[in-house]
Design a protein around this motif. Structure first.
Motif, short mmCIF file in Angstrom:
data_model
loop_
_atom_site.label_atom_id
_atom_site.label_comp_id
_atom_site.label_asym_id
_atom_site.label_seq_id
_atom_site.Cartn_x
_atom_site.Cartn_y
_atom_site.Cartn_z
N THR A 270 0.82 -1.22 0.00
CA THR A 270 0.00 0.00 0.00
C THR A 270 0.85 1.27 0.00
OG1 THR A 270 -0.19 -0.03 2.42
CG2 THR A 270 -1.92 -1.14 1.16
N THR A 271 2.06 1.23 0.57
CA THR A 271 2.91 2.43 0.60
C THR A 271 3.75 2.59 -0.67
OG1 THR A 271 4.71 1.27 1.74
CG2 THR A 271 3.06 2.38 3.12
N HIS A 272 4.06 1.47 -1.33
CA HIS A 272 4.88 1.48 -2.55
C HIS A 272 4.23 0.63 -3.63
CE1 HIS A 272 7.63 2.67 0.66
NE2 HIS A 272 8.45 3.16 -0.25
N PRO A 273 3.00 0.97 -4.01
CA PRO A 273 2.24 0.07 -4.90
C PRO A 273 2.88 -0.16 -6.26
CG PRO A 273 1.14 2.21 -4.67
CD PRO A 273 2.22 2.17 -3.64
N ARG A 274 3.49 0.86 -6.85
CA ARG A 274 4.08 0.70 -8.18
C ARG A 274 5.30 -0.23 -8.12
NH1 ARG A 274 2.79 5.79 -7.05
NH2 ARG A 274 1.23 6.88 -8.33
N ALA A 275 6.20 0.08 -7.19
CA ALA A 275 7.42 -0.72 -7.08
C ALA A 275 7.10 -2.14 -6.60
CB ALA A 275 8.40 -0.05 -6.12
N TYR A 276 6.13 -2.26 -5.70
CA TYR A 276 5.75 -3.58 -5.20
C TYR A 276 5.15 -4.41 -6.34
CZ TYR A 276 4.21 -6.82 -1.50
OH TYR A 276 4.04 -7.91 -0.68
N ALA A 277 4.30 -3.80 -7.14
CA ALA A 277 3.69 -4.51 -8.26
C ALA A 277 4.74 -4.98 -9.26
CB ALA A 277 2.66 -3.63 -8.96
N GLU A 278 5.73 -4.13 -9.50
CA GLU A 278 6.78 -4.51 -10.45
C GLU A 278 7.60 -5.69 -9.93
OE1 GLU A 278 8.77 -4.89 -13.78
OE2 GLU A 278 7.07 -3.54 -13.50
N LYS A 279 7.93 -5.67 -8.64
CA LYS A 279 8.64 -6.79 -8.03
C LYS A 279 7.80 -8.06 -8.10
CE LYS A 279 11.46 -9.06 -5.19
NZ LYS A 279 12.86 -9.41 -5.46
N LEU A 280 6.53 -7.96 -7.78
CA LEU A 280 5.65 -9.12 -7.80
C LEU A 280 5.51 -9.68 -9.21
CD1 LEU A 280 3.71 -10.91 -6.12
CD2 LEU A 280 1.90 -9.28 -6.69
#
Length: 287
Positions: A270-280
């Protein structure tokens, strides 16, 4: 009745299960990816991350029973982790007949571990981000952290949300004064609905965690039989000594697996949605 979805879509549905009805959403196209949220989070908790995944995955989110639009037939009844896992099993069966991908965050990660153990093969890959799973810990640590969770319940009853929030943050390694975040996030204020959700989470879901019966040996069996690949994960900003980080490390040791590090901390989705999505996306498309 279930509104079953099998193609590119943006659809909300209701699924009747034993003792409850589950609200869910399906967005995007591609392999099915279920996101099981943390804490009081419902289907809309990852509102900023989901749009960064829907070009690659058909993303399924839902309200855990007892939260928001997923109504209980017996209001105020505690739902066990086995029942939460049964809900996921039924929900996945309603929207796909193929093995799904799953991201479980905190409470959602613990539910994912139960799904992997109880319904082998229904989830092909589970990313278990900082599972709140005391049963993964050595006995002394397990007792300490279960007492810590019970202490949160006592503090909540005495002091309400404003009183318990700082201690909840400490337990999972969040420092609000130092928390980084990506710009442009959707505001998610503590409104009446989130207050109700927090009440159910603290009073009932924490009780389910404390009384959990997860058998770690079941996880090694499902991993050995290659029925569900379990990927332990932590947030880059989560301190190594806190409860949730310890659980992820113990899970990795149990499975003889490496740990994936995601942007942000306990709530990096929730705090880093773009970067988290890219990692996932990178992790799930290179399996």
């Amino acid at each position: 009745m279930s509104n079953t979805v099998h193609s590119s879509s943006n659809t909300a549905g209701i699924l009747a299960v034993a003792g409850a009805t589950l609200h869910y959403r399906v967005q995007g196209s591609g392999p099915l990816l279920l996101i099981a949220q943390s804490g009081e989070g419902d289907a809309d908790r990852t509102v900023d991350m989901v749009p960064h995944l829907t070009d690659t995955f058909r993303v399924l989110t839902y309200d855990r029973r007892g939260l928001s639009r997923s109504r209980l037939e017996e209001p105020g009844r505690t739902t066990s982790l086995a029942e939460h896992a049964e809900d996921v099993h039924r929900l996945l069966a309603a929207v796909t007949d193929e093995p799904a991908l799953m991201l479980g965050c905190s409470m959602g990660a613990l539910i994912g571990l139960h799904v992997a153990a109880r319904y082998p093969g229904q989830v092909g890959t589970l990313v278990a981000h900082e599972p709140v799973a005391p049963r993964l810990l050595p006995a002394q640590l397990r007792d300490r952290h279960e007492a810590e969770l019970a202490g949160l319940q006592e503090l909540y009853r005495a002091s309400g949300l404003s009183g318990v929030f700082p201690e909840m943050a400490r337990v999972v390694g969040i420092d609000p004064s130092r928390q980084d975040a990506e710009p442009g996030l959707t505001p998610q204020p503590i409104d009446d609905q989130r207050r109700v959700n927090f009440d159910y989470f603290i009073e009932h879901d924490l009780s389910a965690v404390i009384g959990d019966t997860l058998d770690p040996a079941d996880l090694t069996r499902t991993q050995t039989r290659t029925q569900t690949r379990i990927v332990p994960a932590v947030g880059a900003e989560t301190p190594a000594g806190v409860f949730d980080h310890r659980c992820a490390v113990e899970l990795a040791d149990l499975l003889d697996a490496g740990i994936q590090t995601f942007p942000g901390g306990h709530n990096g989705n929730t705090t880093h949605p773009r970067a988290y999505a890219e990692k996932l996306r990178s992790l799930l498309t290179t399996v």
